[in-house]
Design a protein around this motif. Structure first.
Motif, short mmCIF file in Angstrom:
data_model
loop_
_atom_site.label_atom_id
_atom_site.label_comp_id
_atom_site.label_asym_id
_atom_site.label_seq_id
_atom_site.Cartn_x
_atom_site.Cartn_y
_atom_site.Cartn_z
N GLY A 134 0.79 -1.22 0.00
CA GLY A 134 0.00 0.00 0.00
C GLY A 134 0.82 1.27 0.00
N ILE A 135 1.92 1.29 0.74
CA ILE A 135 2.78 2.48 0.78
C ILE A 135 4.20 2.05 1.17
CG2 ILE A 135 2.17 2.97 3.19
CD1 ILE A 135 2.48 5.97 2.49
N ALA A 136 5.18 2.69 0.53
CA ALA A 136 6.57 2.39 0.84
C ALA A 136 7.39 3.67 0.66
CB ALA A 136 7.11 1.28 -0.05
N CYS A 137 8.52 3.73 1.33
CA CYS A 137 9.36 4.92 1.28
C CYS A 137 10.82 4.52 1.16
CB CYS A 137 9.16 5.75 2.55
SG CYS A 137 10.20 7.23 2.64
N ASN A 138 11.48 5.05 0.13
CA ASN A 138 12.92 4.88 -0.01
C ASN A 138 13.59 6.11 0.56
OD1 ASN A 138 15.51 4.11 -0.80
ND2 ASN A 138 15.27 4.88 -2.88
N LEU A 139 14.49 5.93 1.52
CA LEU A 139 15.17 7.06 2.15
C LEU A 139 16.36 7.50 1.31
CD1 LEU A 139 15.04 5.92 5.89
CD2 LEU A 139 13.46 7.39 4.63
#
Length: 210
Positions: A134-139
């Motif tokens: 549903g949601i992901a974040c690459n730093l």
């Protein structure tokens, strides 16, 4: 849930952090930052990557055990979807013309090449995780200035364009919308994706910026 607590007017910051970390798939690698021998006076804040990660851990937003790390740097088969083979080879080999390297603005080294390719792999991994969770974040990533045959503004490769075109080619996505809210225009992303009818870009940026 956070939304239910918010409606009841009793949401605390700790609740937001706990709920968010459980819902977000996080992607990061310590190798994003090439700190060995880095000039602390350089305009690009290389140390921002570990600082951001450490701050999120300290504030309880995420746990290191939750982080997914890209296993390998982005391969040429991915990079060639958004960049010319000649440019990819020239940057990775360090044989680009001096003015082309100056336009990128980062000192070249094998470690830097690995770092930027890992960032691209991280964004593609985050995109795939987002499709399942549903949601992901690459730093890392967000390298929206890189063009098809040139890097620019500290951005050798365009991770957003690579990930978009890879997902479309694999059939993992039917359409892609890139929403770019950086202070600078996502000029490279828009240019690369301009001929792909299944992709659209939206950039909200400062009027007088890069």
């Amino acid at each position: 849930s956070v939304s239910r607590a918010a409606r009841q007017g009793r949401t605390h910051k700790s609740q937001l952090h706990t709920a968010s970390s459980a819902e977000v798939a996080w992607v990061y690698s310590r190798e994003y930052a090439v700190l060995d021998g880095w000039d602390s006076g350089h305009r690009f804040a290389m140390e921002k990557y570990p600082r951001l990660f450490d701050r999120l851990v300290q504030r309880g937003v995420l746990s290191p055990s939750e982080v997914c790390e890209p296993a390998d740097p982005a391969g040429n088969e991915w990079l060639h979807r958004a960049h010319s083979a000649e440019y990819v080879a020239g940057y990775c080999d360090g044989t680009l013309a001096p003015n082309a390297m100056r336009r990128i603005g980062l000192p070249w080294s094998p470690a830097m090449v690995r770092a930027v390719r890992l960032e691209v792999a991280g964004t593609l991994l985050a995109a795939r995780l987002a499709l399942s969770t549903g949601i992901a974040c690459n730093l890392g990533g967000g390298t929206h200035h890189a063009q098809r045959a040139a890097g620019s503004g500290f951005n050798p490769f365009n991770d957003l364009a690579v990930a978009s075109l890879a997902l479309l080619a694999e059939g993992a996505a039917r359409r892609v919308l890139v929403v770019d809210l950086d202070v600078h225009q996502g000029d490279g992303t828009a240019a690369i994706l301009s001929e792909e009818p299944r992709a659209a870009t939206f950039s909200m940026h400062a009027a007088r910026a890069f």
